[in-house]
Each structure stands twice: as structure tokens, then as C-alpha cells.
Design a protein around this motif. Structure first.
Motif, PDB file in Angstrom:
ATOM      1  N   CYS A 127       0.835  -1.198   0.000  1.00  0.00           N
ATOM      2  CA  CYS A 127       0.000   0.000   0.000  1.00  0.00           C
ATOM      3  C   CYS A 127       0.871   1.249   0.000  1.00  0.00           C
ATOM      4  CB  CYS A 127      -0.946   0.016   1.207  1.00  0.00           C
ATOM      5  SG  CYS A 127      -0.114   0.253   2.788  1.00  0.00           S
ATOM      6  N   ASP A 166       1.774   4.932   1.439  1.00  0.00           N
ATOM      7  CA  ASP A 166       1.711   5.612   2.731  1.00  0.00           C
ATOM      8  C   ASP A 166       2.196   7.045   2.523  1.00  0.00           C
ATOM      9  OD1 ASP A 166       1.446   6.026   5.483  1.00  0.00           O
ATOM     10  OD2 ASP A 166       3.486   5.330   5.895  1.00  0.00           O
ATOM     11  N   SER A 218       5.917   9.655   8.238  1.00  0.00           N
ATOM     12  CA  SER A 218       4.883   8.908   7.515  1.00  0.00           C
ATOM     13  C   SER A 218       3.526   9.043   8.185  1.00  0.00           C
ATOM     14  CB  SER A 218       5.268   7.429   7.433  1.00  0.00           C
ATOM     15  OG  SER A 218       5.142   6.809   8.701  1.00  0.00           O
ATOM     16  N   GLU A 219       2.482   8.940   7.380  1.00  0.00           N
ATOM     17  CA  GLU A 219       1.119   8.983   7.915  1.00  0.00           C
ATOM     18  C   GLU A 219       0.840   7.787   8.808  1.00  0.00           C
ATOM     19  OE1 GLU A 219      -3.427   9.893   6.367  1.00  0.00           O
ATOM     20  OE2 GLU A 219      -1.932   9.158   4.935  1.00  0.00           O
ATOM     21  N   LEU A 220       1.403   6.628   8.485  1.00  0.00           N
ATOM     22  CA  LEU A 220       1.220   5.445   9.325  1.00  0.00           C
ATOM     23  C   LEU A 220       1.605   5.734  10.763  1.00  0.00           C
ATOM     24  CD1 LEU A 220       0.763   2.407   9.868  1.00  0.00           C
ATOM     25  CD2 LEU A 220       3.119   2.016   9.089  1.00  0.00           C
ATOM     26  N   GLU A 278       4.913  10.354  -1.048  1.00  0.00           N
ATOM     27  CA  GLU A 278       4.473   9.091  -0.468  1.00  0.00           C
ATOM     28  C   GLU A 278       5.581   8.053  -0.564  1.00  0.00           C
ATOM     29  OE1 GLU A 278       1.084   8.068  -2.856  1.00  0.00           O
ATOM     30  OE2 GLU A 278       2.303   7.288  -4.496  1.00  0.00           O
ATOM     31  N   TRP A 313      -7.854   3.561   5.411  1.00  0.00           N
ATOM     32  CA  TRP A 313      -6.700   4.421   5.213  1.00  0.00           C
ATOM     33  C   TRP A 313      -6.854   5.357   4.025  1.00  0.00           C
ATOM     34  CZ3 TRP A 313      -2.991  -0.349   5.389  1.00  0.00           C
ATOM     35  CH2 TRP A 313      -2.881  -0.783   6.722  1.00  0.00           C
ATOM     36  N   GLY A 315      -3.591   5.769   1.546  1.00  0.00           N
ATOM     37  CA  GLY A 315      -2.407   5.336   2.278  1.00  0.00           C
ATOM     38  C   GLY A 315      -2.585   4.017   2.914  1.00  0.00           C
TER      39      GLY A 315
END
Length: 297
Positions: free
Chosen positions: A160, A162, A238-240, A259, A294, A297
Motif C-alpha cells: 500500500c 503511505d 509517515s502517515e502510518l 508518499e 486508510w 495510504g
């Protein structure tokens, strides 16, 4: 061939100590010393030297080490296939992963996996990109989960996207923006991940005419978040990580969007052990299940 002798040799080298290897593997000190002597007699030359920092492989031992690691991996695959034929899925899987993946993905994946495969041992190593790739190259892990595995020495399975987000203090002028332009970073004091943890951020900063002034560097993402919160500078993470960690800093998308591609790597899918392939399926299901939540992301 006594495979246990080779296993003892590898662990002694990795731990730098015969006594530590003996304790971990359940041997006596004299027992593991005898095994090492027997192994050296079997191959026909010494494999280790004692130094002030502990046991180390000599030049011949270092040459054999990757081959022995592959031998141990193949032996474990054989044992797992035999167990699978008998109807009992057992074995071990060693996973090298980003700290954010280990923290926010793996607990739920492992929980579900262990319900169906309670006899499989799982070992997790949290590292940056360079160390993960070295671990995979040395056959010290069966599976890696991180970003940037395309073109490396293993088979790569994208999972995926991110997003990478700009992180600014809550009272910073950029905090009122809907997005942070990439060039805006060049004028800011910047908090940088340490080498081996900075791959995605370095790729982004290399797009600028010149880098921002690096005020601090740290290998801890959480330290970066707290430094930004206290107004010590800005960063990119990171967004995670940011969507799962409670903080008062402001995370904003970047213009143009930035990303990373998270994925998993394995030496070869077709030759991977049954437990490794099973675990990979659980990773895929987890990502598919969460992808709607998500977004991109």
C-alpha cells in the motif's frame, strides 16, 4: 551432517560468545565447545578466533557463514514441510520491519495468525532500511516489511501507499496552511531521522535546490514528533506513524504530494517456507481489510 553444530556456530558468531550461544540453545559450555571442535575437524580448518570483544569468525568462517545460514534456512523449510504433511504447522519466522510497521501493523496480524498457527515462533527485528536489507542478504530473516524494496536482492510484494506528511509545531505559521509546499521546507530548521532511518525523507529533501538546516538528528520517530511539538523545528514523517501516535504537532499533506510504498520482501516466494507464505497471506489480508479506512495510504 549434524545441523545443530552449524546452528551453534552461527549463534556463537552472532552473539560473540560460546557461553551465550550454549545458554540460548540449551547446551553446556563443554558441550558447545566440543561441537565447535567437531565442526572444525569436519570441515578441516578453524572457523573462529577469540578477540577482546568475543568470538568472531576468521576469514574462512566468514566465507562459510552465508552458506551455512542458507543451509539452516533450507533445513527449517524441510522440517516445516514435513510438519505440514503431518498436519501440524510449526516452525519459525523471522521478520525485519520498520518500527512503525512493528508497532502498528504486526500486533494485530500476529494475533490473528497465532489463533490459527499457535505453534509457530515469531521473531521481530525493528530496523531502518539499510539494516533490513543487510539482514535479508545475510539470510537472518525470512521476511521483511518496509518501504523501498524494489530492485533489491529479494522478491518484492507491494502492499500500500503511505503518505509522507510535513510536521510543524502547533503555533508555526505553516500550521494554518492546507498543505505545505515542498520548497517551504528549505527555509526551516529541520529535524532529521538518523542515517538508515532517513531514506524517504532524504529522497524528498533531494528534490529541493538546497536542504534545510538540519538542527537535530535522531533515530527515534517519537523523539522527532516531540521535538517538533516543542517548537524546535519541522520534519517529515509517515502517515502510518502520525495517525497512530497522539501528539499536538500539526501534520499536513505536502504539495506536491509525497508518499512511500510499503511492501514485503522474501528471498523467493516459491521457495519460502510454508509458515512464511502463510504469514504473508495474513499480511495481505490485513492491508486489504484496512485499505478502505486508510484511503490512499
Amino acid at each position: 551432517m549434524n545441523i545443530r553444530k552449524y546452528e551453534a556456530f552461527v549463534r556463537a558468531v552472532e552473539l560473540g560468545s560460546l557461553s551465550k550461544a550454549a545458554e540460548e540453545l540449551g547446551y553446556t559450555q563443554s558441550g558447545i565447545s566440543h561441537m565447535m571442535q567437531s565442526l572444525e575437524e569436519e570441515v578441516g580448518f578453524p572457523l573462529m578466533v577469540r578477540t577482546s570483544s568475543g568470538i568472531q569468525p576468521n576469514s574462512e568462517g566468514a566465507m562459510l557463514l552465508p552458506v551455512i545460514r542458507q543451509l539452516l534456512s533450507d533445513s527449517e523449510v524441510l522440517e516445516q514441510y514435513i510438519a505440514k504433511i503431518k498436519g501440524a504447522d510449526t516452525g519459525r519466522i523471522r521478520i525485519a520491519a520498520y518500527p512503525s510497521v512493528a508497532t502498528y501493523w504486526l500486533p494485530e496480524i500476529i494475533r490473528d495468525f497465532q489463533k490459527d498457527y499457535p505453534h509457530v515462533e515469531i521473531q521481530i527485528t525493528e530496523m531502518g532500511s539499510g539494516t533490513i536489507e543487510e539482514i535479508m542478504e545475510n539470510r537472518q530473516a525470512e521476511l521483511c516489511i518496509y518501504a523501498g524494496g524494489e530492485g533489491k536482492g529479494f522478491e518484492w510484494v507491494p502492499l500500500c501507499r503511505d503518505r509522507m506528511l510535513a510536521l510543524v509545531p502547533p503555533d508555526h505559521p505553516l500550521a494554518a496552511r492546507e498543505a505545505v509546499r515542498l520548497e517551504d521546507l528549505a527555509a526551516e530548521e529541520f529535524i532529521m531521522p538518523m542515517p538508515d532511518y532517513d531514506g524517504e525523507v532524504r529522497f524528498i529533501l533531494d528534490k529541493l535546490d538546497h536542504w534545510p538546516h538540519i538542527l537535530f538528528s535522531t533515530c527515534s520517530d517519537y523523539a522527532i514528533i516531540n521535538m517538533v511539538t516543542e517548537g524546535l523545528g519541522v520534519s517529515v514523517l509517515s502517515e502510518l506513524l502520525l495517525r497512530n501516535y497522539s501528539h499536538h504537532a500539526v501534520a499536513l499533506p505536502m504539495d506536491p504530494p509525497q508518499e512511500r510504498m510499503l511492501g514485503m520482501g522474501v528471498s523467493q516466494v516459491k521457495t519460502a517456507s510454508p509458515v512464511t507464505r502463510n504469514f504473508m497471506e495474513y499480511v495481505r489480508r490485513y492491508v486489504d481489510r484496512r485499505s478502505g479506512r486508510w484511503g490512499s495510504g
